[in-house]
Design a protein around this motif. Structure first.
Motif: not given
Length: 261
Positions: A121-149
């Motif tokens: 059961h992941w914390s809110a911070d981990m959920v926010s990270y996952d949502e941010a990565e997913t949004a970047a990948l769905e937008a096709g912004d691989l550079d942003a996904a790399v920075r988030i990770n």
């Protein structure tokens, strides 16, 4: 890099040193190169085997259903190793654990560094990270996904970039980008983690975690150390999630006597 070919493409691997075999399984945001600073010390006493998981580094993305544990078994069969010492980081730690559960007769000892816990059961911070990565990948912004990770897994929540050793971000950026490019096809074809009882693990086990890592992984490490009978918890004061990159000397010092058991 050497290659093992199969029906789904190929796995790339590297071997250094001589002695009892040790297999290093990389994190899900890296490839075999994350172990570069650890290999020389281990290779003084062991045959050190590193490989790229399917869809990471130089290994081909999957073209059909596969299990990471089957890939590892095929590699060991190919190399002629019946029993090995396993060291896995993050997702690689989970692969190493699953292999131990699935093939207990082939594992001499197990070291898990910041491995995830299934259905945690992941914390809110981990959920926010996952949502941010997913949004970047769905937008096709691989550079942003790399920075988030990079922010989450290399820098971590407890320090600024000035506190991260110079050059680590540049070393990780390429492998991380490759993992994100292949993430969808790997997730599509991977058959997921094995089921098994942690209490059944009887081999010596080292559970490692960075004191600067996400709080979730510090809690998970304590869970593993409690649930596995012959487990020792080792905390690395100067490391975030990727211990082998943040604290290679400290990790090598901890692994040396453990792998000699």
């Amino acid at each position: 890099m050497l290659t093992l070919n199969d029906d789904f493409g190929h796995l790339s691997y590297d071997i250094a040193g001589d002695g009892s075999p040790v297999v290093l399984v990389h994190a899900g945001v890296a490839d075999h190169r994350m172990w570069d600073a650890v290999v020389p010390a281990l290779a003084e006493r062991h045959t050190v085997i590193r490989y790229d998981l399917r869809g990471f580094g130089e290994s081909a993305p999957p073209s059909g259903p596969f299990r990471e544990t089957d890939d590892l078994r095929h590699l060991l069969d190919h190399l002629g190793h019946e029993r090995v010492r396993l060291v896995g980081a993050s997702w690689g730690g989970r692969v190493a654990l699953d292999f131990t559960l699935t093939h207990p007769d082939r594992v001499h000892s197990l070291a898990m560094l910041a491995a995830p816990w299934p259905r945690y059961h992941w914390s809110a911070d981990m959920v926010s990270y996952d949502e941010a990565e997913t949004a970047a990948l769905e937008a096709g912004d691989l550079d942003a996904a790399v920075r988030i990770n990079l922010d989450m897994w290399l820098r971590g929540p407890a320090r600024g970039w000035d506190d991260v050793a110079g050059g680590l971000a540049d070393r990780l950026r390429g492998p991380l980008r490759t993992s994100l490019e292949n993430q969808a096809v790997v997730d599509e074809h991977s058959q997921g983690p094995a089921a098994g009882d942690l209490a059944a693990i009887s081999v010596p086990t080292l559970v490692g975690v960075g004191k600067l890592d996400v709080a979730d992984f510090q809690e998970i490490a304590r869970r593993y150390a409690t649930a596995i009978a012959d487990a020792t918890l080792v905390e690395f004061a100067t490391a975030a999630h990727l211990i082998a990159m943040d604290a290679p000397a400290e990790l090598s010092a901890a692994l040396g006597p453990f792998l000699a058991r």
